[in-house]
Design a protein around this motif. Structure first.
Motif, PDB file in Angstrom:
ATOM      1  N   UNK A  19       9.013   9.536 -13.788  1.00  0.00           N
ATOM      2  CA  UNK A  19       9.763  10.357 -12.831  1.00  0.00           C
ATOM      3  C   UNK A  19      10.665  11.347 -13.562  1.00  0.00           C
ATOM      4  N   UNK A  20      11.382  10.851 -14.567  1.00  0.00           N
ATOM      5  CA  UNK A  20      12.295  11.724 -15.295  1.00  0.00           C
ATOM      6  C   UNK A  20      11.550  12.820 -16.040  1.00  0.00           C
ATOM      7  N   UNK A  21      10.397  12.496 -16.596  1.00  0.00           N
ATOM      8  CA  UNK A  21       9.608  13.508 -17.313  1.00  0.00           C
ATOM      9  C   UNK A  21       9.151  14.620 -16.384  1.00  0.00           C
ATOM     10  N   UNK A  22       9.033  14.293 -15.116  1.00  0.00           N
ATOM     11  CA  UNK A  22       8.614  15.286 -14.118  1.00  0.00           C
ATOM     12  C   UNK A  22       9.813  15.993 -13.482  1.00  0.00           C
TER      13      UNK A  22
ATOM     14  N   UNK B 140       4.405  11.075  -8.976  1.00  0.00           N
ATOM     15  CA  UNK B 140       4.989  12.222  -8.284  1.00  0.00           C
ATOM     16  C   UNK B 140       6.504  12.110  -8.382  1.00  0.00           C
ATOM     17  N   UNK B 141       7.166  13.190  -8.741  1.00  0.00           N
ATOM     18  CA  UNK B 141       8.616  13.164  -8.875  1.00  0.00           C
ATOM     19  C   UNK B 141       9.287  13.228  -7.513  1.00  0.00           C
TER      20      UNK B 141
ATOM     21  N   UNK C  90       8.270   9.559  -3.088  1.00  0.00           N
ATOM     22  CA  UNK C  90       7.203  10.356  -3.699  1.00  0.00           C
ATOM     23  C   UNK C  90       6.457  11.188  -2.667  1.00  0.00           C
ATOM     24  N   UNK C  91       6.256  10.646  -1.480  1.00  0.00           N
ATOM     25  CA  UNK C  91       5.442  11.319  -0.463  1.00  0.00           C
ATOM     26  C   UNK C  91       6.222  12.343   0.352  1.00  0.00           C
ATOM     27  N   UNK C  92       7.543  12.251   0.339  1.00  0.00           N
ATOM     28  CA  UNK C  92       8.353  13.059   1.250  1.00  0.00           C
ATOM     29  C   UNK C  92       8.107  14.553   1.123  1.00  0.00           C
TER      30      UNK C  92
ATOM     31  N   UNK D  89       0.852  -1.181   0.000  1.00  0.00           N
ATOM     32  CA  UNK D  89       0.000   0.000   0.000  1.00  0.00           C
ATOM     33  C   UNK D  89       0.892   1.238   0.000  1.00  0.00           C
ATOM     34  N   UNK D  90       0.756   2.066  -1.000  1.00  0.00           N
ATOM     35  CA  UNK D  90       1.666   3.199  -1.204  1.00  0.00           C
ATOM     36  C   UNK D  90       1.694   4.137  -0.003  1.00  0.00           C
TER      37      UNK D  90
END
Length: 395
Positions: free
Chosen positions: A346-349, A317-318, A197-199, A152-153
């Motif tokens: 990720x890289x695109x962001x 999310x980057x 991602x969440x940090x 679970x993310x």
């Protein structure tokens, strides 16, 4: 006075002298990352012999945010080398997320450490040998009351980040200003990727300078397809039980997909560790479990399954710190194409992502051999981490 949250504790076993520690108090400070309690502990190399990892080891319980976005108590371990830190700044703390270990309370990594059965000891030993402090989270529902929301993310990501918060405490031998790194492979790679991602929104104050996410299983739809009928095929029960824990309003719809055999698998695996793999109907396809005879992957295309799967997908999310992603092209469980999609997103962001690719062929598919050999990428990850620790402005 701090706000408190109430939680019903679970019963303890007299066989484990540490069992009572895993019962949360009836009330505790729900602030994410707040320390609930701690106790001196150890990490065994050879159980019952006194041969332990040479580190100051503490078992901790801390407040975090669960899969349902509610305060929950999570446990873990903080291990600190006895040698002084001689690098730049403060000694970094590396937050480690365990790979798939199971769902039973006895599977909690902090418990297994005391019996020398936590396979993350390989990574922990290497990190300690390089003089990092290590903080190993048990994740939500492992050891403590409630079900473990497997993959679970939100739950795994917040467990990692709040482990970083609680570990940065001089009481445990870690500076309150210690820089932080995230580390994990398999489920641990998913946890590290989720935390990365969440940090930025959940724990923006943490000075995270690097994250390693090995074979992170960024898309559960891929995992359902490749894992079906594998050695750990019964692990589908961990995923489904995790969905039920995170989305209890859809419990009956989730259960409706399974026939009596499938429901018995769901019940049984909730008390198993990964070491119980031979009791989990290995190599039995999920068509034997479902009420309509379709594979579980087919069910994931419709609600409420679709939302549950999409909510856990990585790549949206980057990460705000450099990330190393490792993946074996011959992985027989985590589809490398899903990892590729995550990296491209990720890289695109704008994320700083380094990829370490292994090109081993698929051997004995469904046995986890192609997945397990990817653990050797942790050697390269350690070299990469050392480079980041030496040059990061956060250290």
């Amino acid at each position: 006075m701090a706000a408190t949250v109430s939680l019903v504790g679970a019963g303890s076993s007299t066989a484990d002298p540490y069992a009572a520690f895993y019962n949360p108090p009836s009330t505790f400070d729900p602030q994410p990352g707040s320390l609930i309690k701690s106790a001196p502990s150890y990490a065994a190399v050879i159980p019952f012999t006194g041969a332990n990892i040479d580190a100051r080891t503490t078992t901790v319980m801390y407040a975090s945010t669960g899969a349902r976005n509610r305060p929950t108590a999570v446990t873990g371990s903080v291990l600190v080398p006895r040698k002084p830190w001689t690098g730049r700044g403060e000694r970094p703390v590396v937050v480690v997320g365990s790979g798939t270990i199971g769902a039973g309370d006895q599977c909690a990594p902090s418990r297994l450490l005391r019996y020398g059965q936590a396979y993350e000891e390989l990574a922990i030993g290497a990190l300690l040998a390089n003089n990092y402090a290590v903080a190993l989270t048990d994740y939500e529902g492992l050891g403590t009351p409630g079900d473990h929301p497997y993959l679970n993310r939100r739950s795994l990501g917040t467990s990692m980040l709040d482990m970083a918060r609680v570990a940065r405490n001089p009481k445990f031998g870690v500076s309150a200003k210690a820089p932080v790194a995230l580390w994990g492979y398999s489920e641990g790679g998913f946890a590290a990727g989720s935390a990365a991602e969440l940090a930025g929104t959940y724990a923006p104050e943490l000075p995270i300078f690097a994250a390693f996410a090995g074979a992170p299983a960024p898309d559960l739809a891929d995992l359902a397809r490749l894992g079906d009928g594998s050695l750990l095929g019964g692990g589908v029960g961990w995923v489904v039980n995790g969905f039920i824990a995170a989305y209890p309003q859809h419990r009956e719809k989730f259960l409706a997909a399974f026939n009596p055999l499938g429901r018995s698998v769901l019940r049984d695996v909730n008390s198993y560790c990964v070491f119980d793999v031979l009791r989990m109907l290995p190599f039995v396809p999920t068509t034997f479990y479902t009420s309509d005879g379709r594979p579980i992957a087919a069910h994931l295309r419709k609600e409420p399954w679709l939302t549950a799967v999409n909510d856990q997908r990585l790549g949206r999310v980057a990460p705000g710190m450099p990330v190393l992603v490792s993946q074996n092209r011959g992985d027989d469980v985590v589809d490398p194409r899903g990892t590729d999609r995550m990296v491209r997103s990720w890289r695109a962001k704008g994320a700083d992502v380094t990829v370490e690719t292994m090109h081993l062929p698929v051997i004995l598919p469904g046995t986890f051999l192609g997945h397990g050999v990817g653990l050797t990428s942790e050697l390269q990850a350690l070299r990469w981490l050392n480079g980041k620790a030496a040059t990061s402005p956060k250290n």
